[in-house]
Design a protein around this motif. Sequence first.
Motif, short mmCIF file in Angstrom:
data_model
loop_
_atom_site.label_atom_id
_atom_site.label_comp_id
_atom_site.label_asym_id
_atom_site.label_seq_id
_atom_site.Cartn_x
_atom_site.Cartn_y
_atom_site.Cartn_z
N HIS A 12 0.96 -1.31 -0.01
CA HIS A 12 0.01 -0.01 0.00
C HIS A 12 0.74 1.22 0.10
O HIS A 12 0.76 2.28 -0.90
CB HIS A 12 -0.89 0.19 1.40
N CYS A 13 1.81 1.15 0.62
CA CYS A 13 2.55 2.57 1.00
C CYS A 13 3.38 2.91 -0.17
O CYS A 13 3.88 4.08 -0.34
CB CYS A 13 3.56 2.64 2.06
N ILE A 14 3.69 1.98 -1.22
CA ILE A 14 4.26 2.54 -2.42
C ILE A 14 3.56 3.75 -3.04
O ILE A 14 4.14 4.64 -3.59
CB ILE A 14 4.62 1.39 -3.36
N LEU A 15 2.26 3.43 -3.00
CA LEU A 15 1.33 4.44 -3.61
C LEU A 15 0.83 5.55 -2.65
O LEU A 15 0.38 6.61 -2.98
CB LEU A 15 0.14 3.80 -4.20
N ASN A 16 1.06 5.20 -1.23
CA ASN A 16 0.52 6.20 -0.30
C ASN A 16 1.26 6.05 0.78
O ASN A 16 1.10 5.57 2.00
CB ASN A 16 -1.05 5.80 0.07
N GLN A 17 2.32 6.89 0.77
CA GLN A 17 3.38 7.30 2.12
C GLN A 17 2.57 7.94 3.23
O GLN A 17 2.96 7.97 4.35
CB GLN A 17 4.56 7.84 1.60
N ASN A 18 1.43 8.48 2.79
CA ASN A 18 0.53 9.12 3.89
C ASN A 18 0.19 8.04 4.97
O ASN A 18 -0.15 8.51 6.08
CB ASN A 18 -0.43 9.96 3.37
N ALA A 19 0.08 6.75 4.69
CA ALA A 19 -0.45 5.82 5.32
C ALA A 19 0.60 5.14 6.28
O ALA A 19 0.50 4.52 7.32
CB ALA A 19 -1.24 4.51 4.75
N VAL A 20 2.02 5.53 6.06
CA VAL A 20 2.98 4.94 6.75
C VAL A 20 3.01 5.52 8.25
O VAL A 20 2.91 6.81 8.53
CB VAL A 20 4.52 4.95 6.23
N VAL A 21 3.25 4.82 9.30
CA VAL A 21 3.44 5.25 10.66
C VAL A 21 4.44 6.19 10.77
O VAL A 21 5.69 6.43 10.32
CB VAL A 21 4.01 4.18 11.46
N HIS A 22 4.19 7.32 11.49
CA HIS A 22 4.89 8.60 11.69
C HIS A 22 6.27 8.22 12.66
O HIS A 22 6.24 7.31 13.73
CB HIS A 22 4.37 9.55 12.14
N PRO A 23 7.40 8.39 12.06
CA PRO A 23 8.11 9.23 11.43
C PRO A 23 8.78 8.32 10.11
O PRO A 23 9.70 9.09 9.76
CB PRO A 23 9.07 10.21 12.15
N LEU A 24 8.34 7.47 9.96
CA LEU A 24 9.01 6.63 8.89
C LEU A 24 8.91 6.72 7.34
O LEU A 24 9.22 5.97 6.70
CB LEU A 24 8.59 5.08 9.37
N ALA A 25 7.90 7.69 6.88
CA ALA A 25 7.61 7.94 5.51
C ALA A 25 8.97 8.38 4.94
O ALA A 25 9.79 8.97 5.43
CB ALA A 25 6.39 9.14 5.31
N ARG A 26 9.18 7.79 3.68
CA ARG A 26 10.47 8.12 2.81
C ARG A 26 9.88 9.00 1.48
O ARG A 26 10.80 8.83 0.67
CB ARG A 26 11.04 6.86 2.41
N ALA A 27 8.81 9.51 1.37
CA ALA A 27 8.38 10.16 0.43
C ALA A 27 7.12 10.90 0.66
O ALA A 27 6.50 10.79 1.95
CB ALA A 27 8.09 9.33 -0.94
N LYS A 28 6.83 12.03 0.03
CA LYS A 28 5.81 12.99 0.38
C LYS A 28 4.47 12.40 0.07
O LYS A 28 3.49 12.68 0.97
CB LYS A 28 5.91 14.27 -0.16
N GLY A 29 4.53 11.64 -0.75
CA GLY A 29 3.13 10.98 -1.34
C GLY A 29 3.33 9.45 -1.87
O GLY A 29 3.11 8.60 -1.09
N ALA A 30 3.69 9.45 -2.89
CA ALA A 30 4.05 8.13 -3.67
C ALA A 30 5.47 7.91 -3.75
O ALA A 30 6.22 9.04 -4.04
CB ALA A 30 3.36 8.04 -4.78
N TYR A 31 6.15 6.92 -3.89
CA TYR A 31 7.41 6.66 -4.54
C TYR A 31 7.45 6.77 -6.04
O TYR A 31 7.09 5.89 -6.95
CB TYR A 31 7.87 5.09 -4.24
N LYS A 32 7.86 8.20 -6.36
CA LYS A 32 7.42 8.55 -7.97
C LYS A 32 8.11 7.65 -8.87
O LYS A 32 7.79 7.39 -9.95
CB LYS A 32 7.57 9.95 -8.06
N ASP A 33 9.51 7.26 -8.60
CA ASP A 33 10.22 6.66 -9.54
C ASP A 33 9.86 5.11 -9.68
O ASP A 33 9.94 4.69 -10.63
CB ASP A 33 11.81 6.63 -9.18
N ILE A 34 9.29 4.32 -8.58
CA ILE A 34 8.83 3.14 -8.74
C ILE A 34 7.43 3.28 -9.73
O ILE A 34 7.37 2.38 -10.66
CB ILE A 34 8.55 2.54 -7.44
N ILE A 35 6.82 4.12 -9.43
CA ILE A 35 5.47 4.23 -10.30
C ILE A 35 5.92 4.72 -11.56
O ILE A 35 5.06 4.18 -12.58
CB ILE A 35 4.67 5.31 -9.62
N LYS A 36 6.90 5.46 -11.97
CA LYS A 36 6.89 5.88 -13.03
C LYS A 36 7.54 4.79 -14.01
O LYS A 36 7.27 4.44 -14.97
CB LYS A 36 8.17 6.88 -13.26
N GLU A 37 8.43 3.97 -13.07
CA GLU A 37 8.81 2.77 -13.99
C GLU A 37 7.74 1.67 -14.51
O GLU A 37 7.76 1.32 -15.46
CB GLU A 37 9.75 2.07 -12.97
#
Length: 162
Positions: A12-37
């Motif tokens: 889930h969190c590859i598309l939605n880092q907002n769901a990641v437990v604070h403070p472990l998010a590693r992107a602002k929203g989605a992992y753009k480069d994974i989604i772009k690939e």
Amino acid sequence: MERSKRVVFISHCILNQNAVVHPLARAKGAYKDIIKELMDNEIGIHQLPCPEYRHLGLKREPMTKEDYDTYDFRIINKNIAMDAVGIIIEYLKNGYEVLGIIGINESPTCSIKGQMGILMEELLSLLESNHININLIDVPTDYFDGVNGKSFIEKLHKIITN
């Protein structure tokens, strides 16, 4: 329009880092480069639900696999896994290629490599009992969107283009 008939299942969190437990998010929203690939290679994306979010919501504290490994949490994960395997089977019956599952290394629920997360234990067990073999890959722990991602994106590219 002709479909690519190729799909990956992602944590889930590859598309939605907002769901990641604070403070472990590693992107602002989605992992753009994974989604772009995935998008650049015309791969469909099936997002798995986040069991941690379903169980404890957004304000949860960071927890270990052992903390999460309760009867109620296992039921949530088994239900998600059964649903996902049903969807995978439907894709396969209709001539689609399910190229793989992308997990999150060291996640208590979505890790595939090393200590396997609870969701992935349930999901991979069901896939095995249904004789379904697909590629598995984890987003590494040192991965941040756009940083330290080159080798991961290269591995992902090999999986989705072979």
